[in-house]
Design an enzyme around this catalytic site. Sequence first.
Site, PDB file in Angstrom:
ATOM      1  N   GLN A 142       0.831  -1.200   0.000  1.00  0.00           N
ATOM      2  CA  GLN A 142       0.000   0.000   0.000  1.00  0.00           C
ATOM      3  C   GLN A 142       0.867   1.252   0.000  1.00  0.00           C
ATOM      4  OE1 GLN A 142      -3.005  -1.842   3.151  1.00  0.00           O
ATOM      5  NE2 GLN A 142      -3.731   0.145   2.433  1.00  0.00           N
ATOM      6  N   SER A 165       5.250  -5.632   3.054  1.00  0.00           N
ATOM      7  CA  SER A 165       3.945  -5.762   3.703  1.00  0.00           C
ATOM      8  C   SER A 165       2.991  -6.550   2.811  1.00  0.00           C
ATOM      9  CB  SER A 165       3.405  -4.375   4.036  1.00  0.00           C
ATOM     10  OG  SER A 165       2.233  -4.463   4.818  1.00  0.00           O
ATOM     11  N   LEU A 166       1.938  -5.919   2.306  1.00  0.00           N
ATOM     12  CA  LEU A 166       1.004  -6.610   1.415  1.00  0.00           C
ATOM     13  C   LEU A 166       1.722  -7.287   0.251  1.00  0.00           C
ATOM     14  CD1 LEU A 166      -1.979  -7.080   0.376  1.00  0.00           C
ATOM     15  CD2 LEU A 166      -1.567  -5.056  -1.031  1.00  0.00           C
ATOM     16  N   ARG A 199      -8.115  -9.769   4.702  1.00  0.00           N
ATOM     17  CA  ARG A 199      -7.051  -9.150   5.510  1.00  0.00           C
ATOM     18  C   ARG A 199      -7.334  -7.661   5.708  1.00  0.00           C
ATOM     19  NH1 ARG A 199      -1.990  -6.535   4.217  1.00  0.00           N
ATOM     20  NH2 ARG A 199      -0.288  -7.079   5.651  1.00  0.00           N
ATOM     21  N   HIS A 259       0.890  -3.079  11.353  1.00  0.00           N
ATOM     22  CA  HIS A 259       2.120  -3.675  11.864  1.00  0.00           C
ATOM     23  C   HIS A 259       2.466  -3.300  13.299  1.00  0.00           C
ATOM     24  CE1 HIS A 259       2.812  -5.279   7.912  1.00  0.00           C
ATOM     25  NE2 HIS A 259       2.717  -4.067   7.390  1.00  0.00           N
ATOM     26  N   GLN A 312       3.222 -11.147  10.600  1.00  0.00           N
ATOM     27  CA  GLN A 312       3.504  -9.943   9.809  1.00  0.00           C
ATOM     28  C   GLN A 312       2.528  -8.817  10.116  1.00  0.00           C
ATOM     29  OE1 GLN A 312       1.733  -8.886   6.348  1.00  0.00           O
ATOM     30  NE2 GLN A 312       3.512  -9.080   5.006  1.00  0.00           N
TER      31      GLN A 312
END
Length: 321
Positions: free
Chosen positions: A19, A100-101, A125, A209, A258
């Site tokens: 993102q 991340s993603l 998610r 996170h 994560q």
Amino acid sequence: MIQKSMNPNKELALVFPGQGSQSVGMLSALAESCAEVKETFAEASRVLGFDLWELVSSGPEEQLNQTEFTQPAMLAAGVAVWRAWVGRGGPVPAVMAGHSLGEYTALVCADAMGFADAVRLVADRARFMQQAVPAGMGGMAAILGLDDARVAVLCQDAAQGEVLAPVNYNSPGQVVVAGTAAAVKRAVEQAGAAGAKRAVILPVSVPSHCALMHPAALRMGERLERVEIHHPRVPVIHNFHVRMETSAAGIRAALVHQIESPVRWVETVLKMATDGVDKLVECGPGKVLSGLNRRIVKDVQTLPVYDPDTLQQALAAVGLE
């Protein structure tokens, strides 16, 4: 799909953004010359039940930037670029990683997870993450010009009993923090006195996170048990512990951790370079990771791929015309 006959390039890594790299009109030029782009988005649209390519192409921007739409859009964008890369003879890399993603994108491209499964998974998610913290109660900020240790001290000082922690170690001197909105605001206000060059609150709706994401992590643990996961055909470095996982159980555990753990991007890129990678290709819209990667490893060639010209340049860099 990675064909068995395709030999990996031992000096090449492919990385996938998360993102923040999305924009209205992204990949439009690449879609004109690579049919894989619209085909990939059409596949995602069938899963989601709405036209994802129309949203990406025309907006509105406010909707595209909502977590529940951004995550599937970025997954589809990264997979589309990977398919265009492979379709034009691009070599399989020695290793993959995602920010991340983007880690989900890497797992799809490494054949560890089906694309349709991943689209459903990241949509859930995003929903779990958004529901974990009420709108307006969490926040994130970028702290520029402080080393990691000083950012940690800043978070301790600004927390005042609330959640606040470093969550994205993006490059030397660029760390993102996340926590309650009030604690993030205090960190930004105190950053200058702590020696930061700049501190900026990020326009996000989810404090990713950090410990506030624990409810989302629990729900993802249950959700991931229903997803078929295979041994990756290409090793994928995970954000949580900067290691590869080969078992379904190990991959599931890394993806759960994560959500509520920092993205250790600096260590990830350094590991690739230490292991012999000398070319980093970023598959996805824009060049956010390429900018970070250049600051982390200055002697590694970094190549973003997001339109026909950059695709050609990256293919030429790995010896293909």
